[in-house]
Every structure is written in C-alpha cells, then in structure tokens.
Design an enzyme around this catalytic site. Structure first.
Site, PDB file in Angstrom:
ATOM      1  CE  LYS A 180      43.251  45.917  41.582  1.00  0.00           C
ATOM      2  NZ  LYS A 180      41.907  45.711  42.128  1.00  0.00           N
ATOM      3  CE  LYS A 186      34.201  44.624  38.719  1.00  0.00           C
ATOM      4  NZ  LYS A 186      34.988  44.558  39.954  1.00  0.00           N
ATOM      5  CE  LYS A 235      36.935  50.581  37.086  1.00  0.00           C
ATOM      6  NZ  LYS A 235      38.230  50.240  37.663  1.00  0.00           N
TER       7      LYS A 235
HETATM    8  P1  ATP Z   1      38.572  45.276  39.407  1.00  0.00           P
HETATM    9  O1  ATP Z   1      38.569  45.358  37.905  1.00  0.00           O
HETATM   10  O2  ATP Z   1      38.982  43.943  39.949  1.00  0.00           O
HETATM   11  O3  ATP Z   1      37.311  45.818  40.035  1.00  0.00           O
HETATM   12  P2  ATP Z   1      39.832  47.825  39.820  1.00  0.00           P
HETATM   13  O4  ATP Z   1      40.911  48.222  38.890  1.00  0.00           O
HETATM   14  O5  ATP Z   1      38.487  48.430  39.613  1.00  0.00           O
HETATM   15  O6  ATP Z   1      39.766  46.240  39.830  1.00  0.00           O
HETATM   16  P3  ATP Z   1      39.531  47.977  42.685  1.00  0.00           P
HETATM   17  O7  ATP Z   1      40.347  47.141  43.607  1.00  0.00           O
HETATM   18  O8  ATP Z   1      38.118  47.582  42.421  1.00  0.00           O
HETATM   19  O9  ATP Z   1      40.331  48.112  41.301  1.00  0.00           O
HETATM   20  O10 ATP Z   1      39.536  49.484  43.189  1.00  0.00           O
HETATM   21  C1  ATP Z   1      40.529  50.025  44.053  1.00  0.00           C
HETATM   22  C2  ATP Z   1      40.427  51.539  44.046  1.00  0.00           C
HETATM   23  O11 ATP Z   1      40.916  52.055  42.797  1.00  0.00           O
HETATM   24  C3  ATP Z   1      38.991  52.049  44.180  1.00  0.00           C
HETATM   25  O12 ATP Z   1      38.992  53.188  45.017  1.00  0.00           O
HETATM   26  C4  ATP Z   1      38.616  52.430  42.776  1.00  0.00           C
HETATM   27  O13 ATP Z   1      37.625  53.429  42.729  1.00  0.00           O
HETATM   28  C5  ATP Z   1      39.942  52.943  42.251  1.00  0.00           C
HETATM   29  N1  ATP Z   1      40.044  52.846  40.790  1.00  0.00           N
HETATM   30  C6  ATP Z   1      39.921  51.712  40.057  1.00  0.00           C
HETATM   31  N2  ATP Z   1      40.104  51.970  38.750  1.00  0.00           N
HETATM   32  C7  ATP Z   1      40.335  53.326  38.661  1.00  0.00           C
HETATM   33  C8  ATP Z   1      40.601  54.211  37.556  1.00  0.00           C
HETATM   34  N3  ATP Z   1      40.650  53.764  36.316  1.00  0.00           N
HETATM   35  N4  ATP Z   1      40.807  55.522  37.831  1.00  0.00           N
HETATM   36  C9  ATP Z   1      40.759  55.987  39.110  1.00  0.00           C
HETATM   37  N5  ATP Z   1      40.520  55.205  40.181  1.00  0.00           N
HETATM   38  C10 ATP Z   1      40.305  53.884  39.972  1.00  0.00           C
HETATM   39 MG    MG Z   2      36.831  47.776  40.774  1.00  0.00          MG
END
Ligand code: ATP
Ligand code: MG
Length: 332
Positions: free
Chosen positions: A198, A112, A195
């Site tokens: 968001k 990040k 992956k």
């Molecule tokens: P950001 O990009 O802001 O970090 P994010 O998509 O990674 O957002 P988080 O809020 O950080 O989402 O994570 C929330 C939950 O979703 C965590 O348990 C994380 O491990 C899970 N998660 C995030 N992306 C994935 C993915 N692509 N597949 C499975 N689990 C995921």
């Molecule tokens: Mg995340």
C-alpha cells in the site's frame, strides 16, 4: 472451536490484490470453522502520521472492503483496534519485556525507516511489532492468517508469549502463522522482486481492489515481464511471469500447473490479456459491493461497535490477569 485473528492497516484508499489474495481471503476461509477476530489496525496506521480526516475516512473504507471481501460480522468479530483499549494496555507490558536489539532486528522497521529517513521514523514505527504481539496474544489465537512479510513479527509474538509464560506462569498460547505458500508474497507489477505494498508500490505496480476495472486491466497488461518468451513457473529466473501465473491461478481458482499447461506455446501477451479480464471482473464486483456498504456508514459503525464489544469480552479478562501476574495492584 479454534480461534483465528488478523488485522490490516487503513493506510490507503484501497486494499490491493496482495492484501486480498495473501491475507483477507484466508480470513474469510477460516471464519467457517474458527472463532474469528479481525480488526482494522488504526493505531498502527498512526505510525506514519496520516492526515486525521483521511484516516477517519479510510477506517470506514476498510470496514466496507472487508465486508465486501466476505468477512461475515455474524460469524467474525470485526472491529477497530482503537476501540479495544486492552491492545495498548497489554502492549506496554510487552514493551518492557522486549530487548532494544531484538526490536531493532525487525526488517519491516529497517525497510520503512530507511525510506522515511532515520530521523523521521517514529518510535511508534519501532515498537509497532510489539503492539502487534499484544494484538495477537490477547485473543490466544491458534491461527494468524498473514502474508510472508509478517512472519518475523509472528515469531516475535511467539517469543514474547514464551517469555511471559516463563516469567509469570502459563498465560499465552504460541500462535501459528497461517501463511498460504503460493500467494504469501504477491509482487509489485513494475518491480517483481518487491512485494506489492500500500505504502511503497508505485501506482502502476499495484492493483487496487477499488480501481476502475479498465484501469486494473491496463495495469496487468503493462506489468513488467522478463526477457525470454516461454511461459513457465520460475520465480527466481522469471519473477514477473511467475507472479502473473500465481495471480491467474488464484483468481481463476485453479493451479499454476494448469495455467502453464493452458498457455503452452503462447506468448506473454496472451497470458496478460486473459489475466487482465479476470482481474477486471474481480475488481468490478468488489467495487460494487464496497460502494454499497459505504452508502450506509451508520451500519458500518454498528458492525464495528458490535465487533468491539465481542472482542472486549475476550480481551478485558486477559489484561486483568496479566496485570495481576506482573505485580500491579488492582485499583479500587
Ligand atoms: P503498508 O505498506 O502500509 O504496510 P501493506 O500493503 O503491507 O501496507 P498491511 O496492512 O501492512 O498492508 O498488511 C495487511 C495484510 O496483507 C498482512 O497480512 C500482510 O502480510 C498482507 N500483505 C501485504 N502485502 C502483501 C503482498 N504483496 N502479498 C501477500 N500478502 C500481503
Ligand atoms: Mg505492511
């Protein structure tokens, strides 16, 4: 009953399919036989300096989506991280127990901060896994349902629990990551080696749970697939198809082997069209339920307040105990 705990950041207008299949679905499952604590990680969201009005709105949207996903506030304490000040109080103690090099090894920070540019990455982004250790250990959970990307942070939490116990006496349980193998890393539809995220995925790489169903279906149909034309599960050689097979199996509630058998001899396009329909149904129901919850913001506030009160009952005595143990004198 064993405890489960997890959190999600309000860093977008919508959660995505990876959040749901990789994490939130497990939250919902675990609340059946666990005392569950689930929170919206608004303090973590501050690490990327969001617009204040947008952050406020996203907290409500997050609460509505978690309810729509099936988090039941009668059974689970659903709350906002910033409503339970013990999280930041404990985090300071852990900041002082974490090595600089140890924090620097966190790959999420490296990824990040590389994206933000080294000078722009905040100290908050650097220390957020330590706040996360406090988020977790405050509740002494047995299980922490998360996606694969959180494994390293969970390991840091376990190390901090052990370190604290070693210095100051038995206090924290070492929590287990609860990571479901198949769905722990749902891939970006446009870049199946990354992956779904968001904050990092391109709009077409990500199916948002609040997407219009037609748009969600279109994104699935335009997913990048691999060269070749045999539908088989080969995450290394055919990551695009492997991701679609995983999505299909999970959303349909069957196994990858069954899906492969079902599409034997057919082309990629057949799989995509069928999956697009399934995903359109999923987001259609999810969107309706979320909008219904968003229609009543006062009720969302009530749910979050009740959740925070339950969380504080657990968290407050832990901070008192920790502050005593590290040698802080109690105020009168
Ligand atoms: P950001 O990009 O802001 O970090 P994010 O998509 O990674 O957002 P988080 O809020 O950080 O989402 O994570 C929330 C939950 O979703 C965590 O348990 C994380 O491990 C899970 N998660 C995030 N992306 C994935 C993915 N692509 N597949 C499975 N689990 C995921
Ligand atoms: Mg995340």
């Amino acid at each position: 009953r064993p405890r489960s705990l997890s959190g999600i950041q309000p860093t977008a207008e919508s959660f995505h399919l990876g959040n749901y299949l990789g994490a939130v679905r497990q939250w919902v499952g675990l609340q059946e036989d666990h005392d569950a604590f689930y929170f919206i990680a608004d303090l973590h969201a501050l690490t990327v300096q969001p617009d204040p009005a947008q952050l406020r709105a996203r907290v409500h949207r997050s609460a509505a989506q978690l309810l729509a996903a099936g988090v039941d506030p009668e059974r689970s304490a659903l709350f906002c991280q910033s409503h339970v000040p013990e999280h930041t109080q404990l985090a300071w103690v852990f900041n002082c127990l974490t090595g600089f090099g140890e924090a620097g090894r966190m790959t999420q920070f490296k990824d990040k901060s590389a994206k933000a540019g080294a000078d722009k990455a905040s100290v908050g982004l650097f220390t957020y896994p330590i706040l996360q250790a406090a988020d977790i250990l405050l509740y002494n959970p047995h299980h922490v349902p998360v996606g694969e990307d959180q494994r390293q942070h969970l390991e840091l939490s376990r190390n901090l629990a052990q370190r604290f116990n070693h210095h100051y006496g038995e206090t924290f349980r070492q929590p287990e990551a609860y990571i479901v193998k198949g769905t722990a890393k749902i891939a970006d539809l446009q870049d199946p080696t990354a992956k779904m995220s968001k904050s990092a995925s391109s709009p077409n790489g990500i199916v948002d749970l609040l997407d219009d169903p037609k748009k969600a279906a279109k994104k699935i149909r335009s997913a990048v697939t691999d060269s070749g034309d045999t539908i088989r599960y080969d995450p290394e050689g055919q990551p695009g198809i492997a991701n679609l097979l995983t999505l299909f199996a999970t959303v349909a509630g069957t196994t990858v082997d069954d899906v492969v058998a079902q599409f034997e001899g057919q082309q990629y396009g057949h799989l995509k069209v069928a999956l697009a329909d399934l995903v359109a149904d999923l987001v259609s129901g999810f969107g309706e339920r979320t909008r219904a919850y968003l229609d009543d913001p006062a009720e969302l506030d009530r749910v979050l307040a009740a959740g925070a009160a339950r969380a504080r009952e657990v968290a407050a005595p832990v901070v008192v105990d920790v502050y005593d143990k590290v040698g802080l004198v109690r105020g009168v």
